[in-house]
Each structure stands twice: as structure tokens, then as C-alpha cells.
Design a protein around this motif. Structure first.
Motif, PDB file in Angstrom:
ATOM      1  N   ASP A 154       0.780  -1.148   0.067  1.00 59.66           N
ATOM      2  CA  ASP A 154       0.021  -0.151   0.037  1.00 59.66           C
ATOM      3  C   ASP A 154       0.918   1.362  -0.055  1.00 59.66           C
ATOM      4  OD1 ASP A 154      -2.192  -1.534  -0.126  1.00 59.66           O
ATOM      5  OD2 ASP A 154      -2.564  -1.053   2.012  1.00 59.66           O
ATOM      6  N   THR A 204       2.335   1.783  -3.542  1.00 64.91           N
ATOM      7  CA  THR A 204       1.158   2.329  -4.346  1.00 64.91           C
ATOM      8  C   THR A 204       1.144   3.891  -4.183  1.00 64.91           C
ATOM      9  OG1 THR A 204       0.029   0.252  -4.613  1.00 64.91           O
ATOM     10  CG2 THR A 204      -1.238   2.198  -5.307  1.00 64.91           C
ATOM     11  N   ALA A 205       0.882   4.202  -2.907  1.00 60.86           N
ATOM     12  CA  ALA A 205       0.682   5.699  -2.534  1.00 60.86           C
ATOM     13  C   ALA A 205       1.918   6.470  -3.061  1.00 60.86           C
ATOM     14  CB  ALA A 205       0.340   5.635  -0.939  1.00 60.86           C
ATOM     15  N   TYR A 223       4.016   5.753  -5.549  1.00 63.56           N
ATOM     16  CA  TYR A 223       4.053   5.875  -7.130  1.00 63.56           C
ATOM     17  C   TYR A 223       3.042   7.066  -7.563  1.00 63.56           C
ATOM     18  CZ  TYR A 223       7.941   3.110  -8.079  1.00 63.56           C
ATOM     19  OH  TYR A 223       9.463   2.792  -8.215  1.00 63.56           O
ATOM     20  N   GLU A 224       1.665   6.969  -6.766  1.00 57.72           N
ATOM     21  CA  GLU A 224       0.804   7.857  -7.080  1.00 57.72           C
ATOM     22  C   GLU A 224       1.247   9.276  -6.782  1.00 57.72           C
ATOM     23  OE1 GLU A 224      -3.058   5.117  -5.886  1.00 57.72           O
ATOM     24  OE2 GLU A 224      -2.592   6.760  -4.471  1.00 57.72           O
ATOM     25  N   LEU A 225       1.857   9.607  -5.718  1.00 60.64           N
ATOM     26  CA  LEU A 225       2.628  10.893  -5.595  1.00 60.64           C
ATOM     27  C   LEU A 225       3.535  11.214  -6.600  1.00 60.64           C
ATOM     28  CD1 LEU A 225       2.561  13.409  -3.953  1.00 60.64           C
ATOM     29  CD2 LEU A 225       4.268  12.345  -2.451  1.00 60.64           C
ATOM     30  N   ARG A 226       4.331   9.998  -6.697  1.00 59.27           N
ATOM     31  CA  ARG A 226       5.486  10.320  -7.811  1.00 59.27           C
ATOM     32  C   ARG A 226       4.917  10.721  -9.333  1.00 59.27           C
ATOM     33  NH1 ARG A 226      10.161   6.043  -8.428  1.00 59.27           N
ATOM     34  NH2 ARG A 226      10.975   7.680  -9.727  1.00 59.27           N
ATOM     35  N   GLU A 227       4.063   9.964  -9.497  1.00 57.67           N
ATOM     36  CA  GLU A 227       3.245  10.477 -10.863  1.00 57.67           C
ATOM     37  C   GLU A 227       2.868  11.910 -10.967  1.00 57.67           C
ATOM     38  OE1 GLU A 227      -0.085   8.950 -13.813  1.00 57.67           O
ATOM     39  OE2 GLU A 227       0.830   7.537 -12.452  1.00 57.67           O
ATOM     40  N   ALA A 228       2.059  12.395  -9.944  1.00 50.91           N
ATOM     41  CA  ALA A 228       1.533  13.667  -9.790  1.00 50.91           C
ATOM     42  C   ALA A 228       2.646  14.639  -9.997  1.00 50.91           C
ATOM     43  CB  ALA A 228       0.646  14.012  -8.404  1.00 50.91           C
ATOM     44  N   HIS A 231       5.185   9.263 -17.196  1.00 52.18           N
ATOM     45  CA  HIS A 231       3.963   8.573 -16.982  1.00 52.18           C
ATOM     46  C   HIS A 231       4.252   7.044 -17.063  1.00 52.18           C
ATOM     47  CE1 HIS A 231      -0.409   7.480 -16.251  1.00 52.18           C
ATOM     48  NE2 HIS A 231      -0.196   6.684 -17.213  1.00 52.18           N
ATOM     49  N   ARG A 282       4.790   4.064 -14.264  1.00 50.69           N
ATOM     50  CA  ARG A 282       3.600   2.922 -14.160  1.00 50.69           C
ATOM     51  C   ARG A 282       4.207   1.491 -14.157  1.00 50.69           C
ATOM     52  NH1 ARG A 282      -2.003   3.916 -14.570  1.00 50.69           N
ATOM     53  NH2 ARG A 282      -2.254   5.718 -13.454  1.00 50.69           N
ATOM     54  N   ARG A 308       6.316   1.259 -10.953  1.00 55.80           N
ATOM     55  CA  ARG A 308       5.380   0.404  -9.976  1.00 55.80           C
ATOM     56  C   ARG A 308       5.314  -0.848  -9.942  1.00 55.80           C
ATOM     57  NH1 ARG A 308      -0.155   3.397  -8.524  1.00 55.80           N
ATOM     58  NH2 ARG A 308      -0.709   2.534 -10.832  1.00 55.80           N
TER      59      ARG A 308
END
Length: 218
Positions: free
Chosen positions: A71, A74-75, A77-82, A196, A200, A203
Motif C-alpha cells: 500500500d 502504491t501511494a 508512486y501515485e505521488l511520484r506520478e503527480a 507517466h 507505471r 511501480r
């Protein structure tokens, strides 16, 4: 360099490379004795590691090295992407063409580093660090840079705690090459898209890696 900085860097590196694994208890007295510094710089260093999220309070007198769960990955990489997609797009608009042309040239040989020994692999990771720094400079946004610094710290930990995957490393080298090319050419859309896709795939590899393995692509 201040004693607390030296202690902080030593402990941070040991946590990131797994020498001090998750779940390890750290106390001021023990680390002071082990590292050969007084308790004050050790206390300051542990405070900084707590702020980084690398350790957390286990009791009033001890800290424990935090774990990285799926978890968390995932969190992260969500921040990294943004953050990183935005940074790549801005860098493409504001870049020094010569700097990214030089980085692009270096990344054309990155696959050779990936297929080499540990020294060559470290050179590859150093090259990725150079790319991150060049993007930060091109963007010229201290707030974004500060946020990226934090997320990259935890990304390094994920990278070092995941299985080394030569195929993924070669793929990541090609992805970095495309990111450099897009920024060099001022193509913000491609720079953002390439970043992006890179994140992905990274991750997915990190989540697929078995526990307690070493090194993947970032």
C-alpha cells in the motif's frame, strides 16, 4: 560537516540499503556507541529520520525502522506520478538544451552500465540522479523541488529493497533516454507521457518483487 549530518547520512544510507532492516529498534545510546558520536548529534539525526518517515516511535526511548508495504508503494508512486509528470513537462518548457543533450548522449550508453557489475550499476543510478537534478534546476520551483526530494528518498528505499531485474533495468534506461530526448526537444507532452509510462512500469515491477530482494529500476 556537522556531526549530526554525518550521523544522519550514515544511518539513512544503512536504512536505504537494508543494512538496518525494517523492524530494527534504534536507541540513542546504542547508536552513539556504535557510530562513535555523542548522544546529541545522534538524537538530532534520529529526529530527522523520523521526519523523513524512515523511523517511527516504538516507545518513549526507542525508535523502530519503518517497513514499506504494498500500500505504501502504491501511494508513493501515485505521488511520484503527480509530481514527476508535472516536473518533466515544466522542464521541457524551461530547459537548458545543452544540458539535456549531454544527458541524452550519456543515456544512449546506459544499457551497457546496467549489464555491467555493481560499480557500473551504481554509475547508472548516479546518472539517474543527475537527470533528477537537471530537471529540478530546469523547473526552478523550490516548492516542487522540496516535494520531489522527499518522494525520491522513499523511492530509493523501494528500489533497493526490490529484486534486481536486469530486463527491467534495461527497459528503464530506454525510458530515461526518451524522457531526456523529449525534454531536450522541448516536447512537454511527450516528456510527461514518457514519465507517466516509466513510473507505471516501475511501480508494477516494485509490487511484483519478492520481499527482501535487492535493486530494481526507479
Amino acid at each position: 560537516m556537522r556531526a549530526s549530518d554525518t550521523v544522519y547520512r550514515a544511518l539513512r544510507e544503512e536504512i536505504l540499503d537494508g543494512t538496518i532492516p525494517p523492524g530494527t529498534t534504534l536507541t540513542e545510546v546504542e547508536q552513539s556507541t556504535r557510530l562513535g558520536y555523542s548522544r546529541t548529534p545522534v538524537r538530532e539525526a534520529l529526529g530527522r529520520l523520523t521526519a523523513d518517515g524512515l523511523v517511527a516511535a516504538a516507545s518513549a526511548r526507542a525508535l523502530v525502522v519503518t517497513d514499506v508495504a504494498d500500500d505504501d508503494i502504491t501511494a508513493l508512486y501515485e505521488l511520484r506520478e503527480a509530481l514527476e509528470v508535472t516536473a518533466a513537462q515544466l522542464a521541457a518548457a524551461r530547459r537548458d538544451v545543452r544540458e539535456f543533450a549531454d544527458l541524452h548522449e550519456q543515456f544512449t550508453h546506459a544499457a551497457e552500465l546496467v549489464d555491467g557489475g555493481e560499480h557500473e550499476l551504481q554509475r547508472y543510478y548516479d546518472l539517474v540522479t543527475e537527470l533528477d537534478a537537471a530537471i529540478d534546476i530546469a523547473v526552478g520551483n523550490s516548492y516542487l523541488e522540496q516535494a520531489l526530494r522527499s518522494v525520491r528518498l522513499h523511492s530509493a528505499r523501494v528500489r533497493r529493497s526490490a529484486r534486481r531485474n536486469p530486463e527491467r533495468l534495461r527497459q528503464a534506461a530506454s525510458e530515461h533516454l526518451l524522457i531526456c530526448q523529449a525534454i531536450r526537444d522541448g516536447d512537454a507532452a511527450l516528456a510527461g507521457h514518457a514519465t507517466h509510462v516509466h513510473l507505471r512500469l516501475s511501480r508494477a515491477n516494485a509490487l511484483a518483487a519478492p520481499p527482501n530482494a535487492v535493486q530494481t529500476a526507479s
